[in-house]
Design a protein around this motif. Sequence first.
Motif, PDB file in Angstrom:
ATOM      1  N   PRO A 265       0.822  -1.213   0.000  1.00 39.50           N
ATOM      2  CA  PRO A 265       0.000   0.000   0.000  1.00 39.50           C
ATOM      3  C   PRO A 265       0.857   1.264   0.000  1.00 39.50           C
ATOM      4  CG  PRO A 265      -0.485  -1.411   1.910  1.00 39.50           C
ATOM      5  CD  PRO A 265       0.698  -1.994   1.232  1.00 39.50           C
ATOM      6  N   VAL A 266       0.351   2.271  -0.672  1.00 41.44           N
ATOM      7  CA  VAL A 266       1.003   3.571  -0.638  1.00 41.44           C
ATOM      8  C   VAL A 266       0.236   4.411   0.372  1.00 41.44           C
ATOM      9  CG1 VAL A 266       1.576   5.636  -1.997  1.00 41.44           C
ATOM     10  CG2 VAL A 266       1.576   3.380  -3.082  1.00 41.44           C
ATOM     11  N   LYS A 267       0.966   5.181   1.154  1.00 41.54           N
ATOM     12  CA  LYS A 267       0.297   6.082   2.073  1.00 41.54           C
ATOM     13  C   LYS A 267      -0.100   7.332   1.299  1.00 41.54           C
ATOM     14  CE  LYS A 267       1.059   5.913   6.896  1.00 41.54           C
ATOM     15  NZ  LYS A 267       1.714   6.438   8.071  1.00 41.54           N
ATOM     16  N   VAL A 268      -1.372   7.533   1.139  1.00 46.47           N
ATOM     17  CA  VAL A 268      -1.828   8.660   0.326  1.00 46.47           C
ATOM     18  C   VAL A 268      -2.624   9.645   1.175  1.00 46.47           C
ATOM     19  CG1 VAL A 268      -2.980   9.358  -1.799  1.00 46.47           C
ATOM     20  CG2 VAL A 268      -2.228   7.004  -1.531  1.00 46.47           C
ATOM     21  N   VAL A 269      -2.216  10.891   1.139  1.00 46.98           N
ATOM     22  CA  VAL A 269      -3.021  11.935   1.764  1.00 46.98           C
ATOM     23  C   VAL A 269      -3.935  12.505   0.682  1.00 46.98           C
ATOM     24  CG1 VAL A 269      -2.960  14.304   2.650  1.00 46.98           C
ATOM     25  CG2 VAL A 269      -1.425  12.578   3.603  1.00 46.98           C
ATOM     26  N   VAL A 270      -5.230  12.534   0.963  1.00 49.49           N
ATOM     27  CA  VAL A 270      -6.143  13.215   0.046  1.00 49.49           C
ATOM     28  C   VAL A 270      -6.678  14.441   0.779  1.00 49.49           C
ATOM     29  CG1 VAL A 270      -8.167  13.016  -1.445  1.00 49.49           C
ATOM     30  CG2 VAL A 270      -6.778  10.998  -0.994  1.00 49.49           C
ATOM     31  N   ASP A 271      -6.327  15.601   0.247  1.00 49.96           N
ATOM     32  CA  ASP A 271      -6.748  16.872   0.839  1.00 49.96           C
ATOM     33  C   ASP A 271      -7.984  17.315   0.076  1.00 49.96           C
ATOM     34  OD1 ASP A 271      -7.028  19.794   0.906  1.00 49.96           O
ATOM     35  OD2 ASP A 271      -5.018  19.913   1.780  1.00 49.96           O
ATOM     36  N   TYR A 272      -9.130  17.328   0.742  1.00 42.67           N
ATOM     37  CA  TYR A 272     -10.336  17.728   0.027  1.00 42.67           C
ATOM     38  C   TYR A 272     -11.347  18.412   0.927  1.00 42.67           C
ATOM     39  CZ  TYR A 272     -12.706  13.333   1.574  1.00 42.67           C
ATOM     40  OH  TYR A 272     -13.271  12.302   2.286  1.00 42.67           O
ATOM     41  N   SER A 273     -12.296  19.032   0.294  1.00 42.23           N
ATOM     42  CA  SER A 273     -13.364  19.826   0.909  1.00 42.23           C
ATOM     43  C   SER A 273     -12.832  21.194   1.335  1.00 42.23           C
ATOM     44  CB  SER A 273     -14.057  19.096   2.061  1.00 42.23           C
ATOM     45  OG  SER A 273     -15.288  19.749   2.331  1.00 42.23           O
ATOM     46  N   GLY A 274     -12.102  21.256   2.437  1.00 43.97           N
ATOM     47  CA  GLY A 274     -11.432  22.498   2.853  1.00 43.97           C
ATOM     48  C   GLY A 274     -12.282  23.758   2.823  1.00 43.97           C
ATOM     49  N   PRO A 275     -13.499  23.722   3.395  1.00 46.20           N
ATOM     50  CA  PRO A 275     -14.315  24.948   3.375  1.00 46.20           C
ATOM     51  C   PRO A 275     -13.748  26.010   4.304  1.00 46.20           C
ATOM     52  CG  PRO A 275     -15.360  23.279   4.729  1.00 46.20           C
ATOM     53  CD  PRO A 275     -14.168  22.622   4.105  1.00 46.20           C
ATOM     54  N   ASN A 276     -14.195  27.235   4.081  1.00 47.81           N
ATOM     55  CA  ASN A 276     -13.781  28.319   4.964  1.00 47.81           C
ATOM     56  C   ASN A 276     -14.835  28.512   6.044  1.00 47.81           C
ATOM     57  OD1 ASN A 276     -11.466  28.723   3.454  1.00 47.81           O
ATOM     58  ND2 ASN A 276     -12.598  29.939   1.961  1.00 47.81           N
ATOM     59  N   MET A 277     -14.366  28.595   7.267  1.00 47.85           N
ATOM     60  CA  MET A 277     -15.295  28.600   8.396  1.00 47.85           C
ATOM     61  C   MET A 277     -16.090  29.903   8.544  1.00 47.85           C
ATOM     62  SD  MET A 277     -15.287  25.683   9.805  1.00 47.85           S
ATOM     63  CE  MET A 277     -15.164  24.993   8.181  1.00 47.85           C
ATOM     64  N   ALA A 278     -15.611  30.978   7.940  1.00 47.62           N
ATOM     65  CA  ALA A 278     -16.327  32.241   8.071  1.00 47.62           C
ATOM     66  C   ALA A 278     -17.517  32.309   7.132  1.00 47.62           C
ATOM     67  CB  ALA A 278     -15.374  33.401   7.781  1.00 47.62           C
ATOM     68  N   LYS A 279     -17.631  31.310   6.250  1.00 45.08           N
ATOM     69  CA  LYS A 279     -18.689  31.335   5.246  1.00 45.08           C
ATOM     70  C   LYS A 279     -19.441  30.030   5.245  1.00 45.08           C
ATOM     71  CE  LYS A 279     -17.286  34.967   2.438  1.00 45.08           C
ATOM     72  NZ  LYS A 279     -16.108  35.103   1.615  1.00 45.08           N
ATOM     73  N   GLN A 280     -20.621  30.096   4.681  1.00 46.75           N
ATOM     74  CA  GLN A 280     -21.413  28.888   4.497  1.00 46.75           C
ATOM     75  C   GLN A 280     -20.767  28.073   3.373  1.00 46.75           C
ATOM     76  OE1 GLN A 280     -24.529  29.885   6.084  1.00 46.75           O
ATOM     77  NE2 GLN A 280     -25.173  27.786   6.326  1.00 46.75           N
TER      78      GLN A 280
END
Length: 565
Positions: free
Chosen positions: A112-127
């Motif tokens: 297995p490869v250790k994979v980081v998937v960075d996703y979504s990442g919304p900004n908390m000051a906004k909806q």
Amino acid sequence: MKLKSQINQVIKEAFSKAGIDHEPMSVTDASKAEFGDFQFNGAMALSKKLGKNPREIAADILNHLDLTGVLSKAEIAGPGFINLWLDPLWIAAQCENALKDSRLSIEKRETPVKVVVDYSGPNMAKQMHVGHLRSTIIGDTLANLLSYLGDDVIRQNHIGDWGTQFGMLIAYLEMIGEDGSVSLKDLEQFYKDAKRRFDADEAFADKAREYVVKIQSGDAHCLALWQKFIDVSLGHCEEVYDKLSVHLTRDDVRAESFYNDDLPTVVEALRAKGTLQESDGAQCVFLEGDEIPVIVQKGDGGYLYATTDLAALRYRAQKLEAGRIAYVVDARQAGHFKQVFRVAKEADFVAPEVMLEHVGFGTMMDPNGKPFKTRDGGTVKLIDLLDEAMVKAKDAIKDKESYSQQEIDALAKIIGIGAVKYADLSINRESNYIFNWDKMLSFEGNTSLYMQYAYARIQSIFRKYDGKIEGEIIIGDALEHRLSTMLLRFEDVLNRAAVDAAPNQITTYLYDLVTLFMRFYEQNPILKEGVDEKMKMSRLLLADLTAKTIKQGLALLGIQVVDKL
Ligand code: ARG
């Protein structure tokens, strides 16, 4: 069972028997049924190397090709192609094996490869708005897919929870004197109200600025207010994740603020490397060939988006020991990622062999081809869009009388959310796409409903049959040959989609599979009077494997199926 590699193996053996001392090119899918199932196009490339004409080479390979196992027929065509046909008996046996296995014979990676998937990442000051939809569902699909294929996936939600605007927001939260559960329901409104106050009331503006400094210096009161704000805001996102059946939890959150303590270290490390240059008082890294530098620290000492991403890269490569880091972020941030990836590698934050990729995606447009907005020009809240999808999905349910209200609600969620997700995932992620309710909620075309309907239809065959299914798969005609071969291609498709981070390769496959199945089902009746018992069993088995493949494919996209539709 990777189909292509099995065929490649047969070719490789022919090469070695023929004494051709080269690595054969991989076979490709045949573009037409009359060209067989696969094609080997490698003879042309060998022609120069071996000093022979390609047809001669092809003939030599053909003479040594084993046509007793995987393949049953091979033919030379054109300038030196070899068309290859799979052996029907072999195909049948492979399909039977897949049916017996809960993973449909899809192998897990050995290392297995250790994979980081960075996703979504919304900004908390906004909806969360529609712009976050794409990152959230493409990222989740990629994470699902990689982990299904055996990688060690680490989901990271890089939420935007830091910055000067929080001073104003928490000062306002404190001022209205409630815990946020009411006023923060509509973050957009809350932001507007706070901003109006900020602009109109000098004393409030001073307080807001004072709170910025206080949060940054770790003042307990301000941090507690900030924490409260983030909690409520993140709670809104979780409502969206829940509706979307996206697998992001609080444990996956590594917010921007998580890296605060590392930021001075990052700047120091760059300084120590000798890569920092001062420009207009700011600390910058100038990359060769790039006009605009990466600013890592402003003149007033403040840090930037890029600094946080450098700290995150360092953390992911060194602490999490990732071998691949995928950022599922809007294509408009391509320049940012190109730069921070380069800086991170040049500064040795990330080892050279670690794969860094920006999985970019285009913008969602309205039916007029304009960026998606509400009637009055505001951003469309994601939660509203999803609620609307469920309302619209109810209309798509055919005979409502046969369901209870509760069942209709559950069904509407599966259909509506599935439609929104599928429409998004089925286009080439790099393109912009037009959001169109009618198209996405259609039973025809490359839509989730088409797939869900096909699945339900197969289940209805089983309900009707209601007997024991035993026997074997018999490849009786060309259509059955194609359908079963298509079923065996699933694993190759998943692996390719994982490499390219391209969910639309899965949807294209599902669409082709279901279209083929529908044709097969029309021409090859299953339960009709007079169908030979053995053929009936064989076709039931093929239908079963088709249904299981649809279900698995959709599951990776985070879309459910139903038995009745
Ligand atoms: N919060 C950012 C935005 O809304 C997305 C974060 C993406 N991830 C990252 N590591 N930069 O644009």
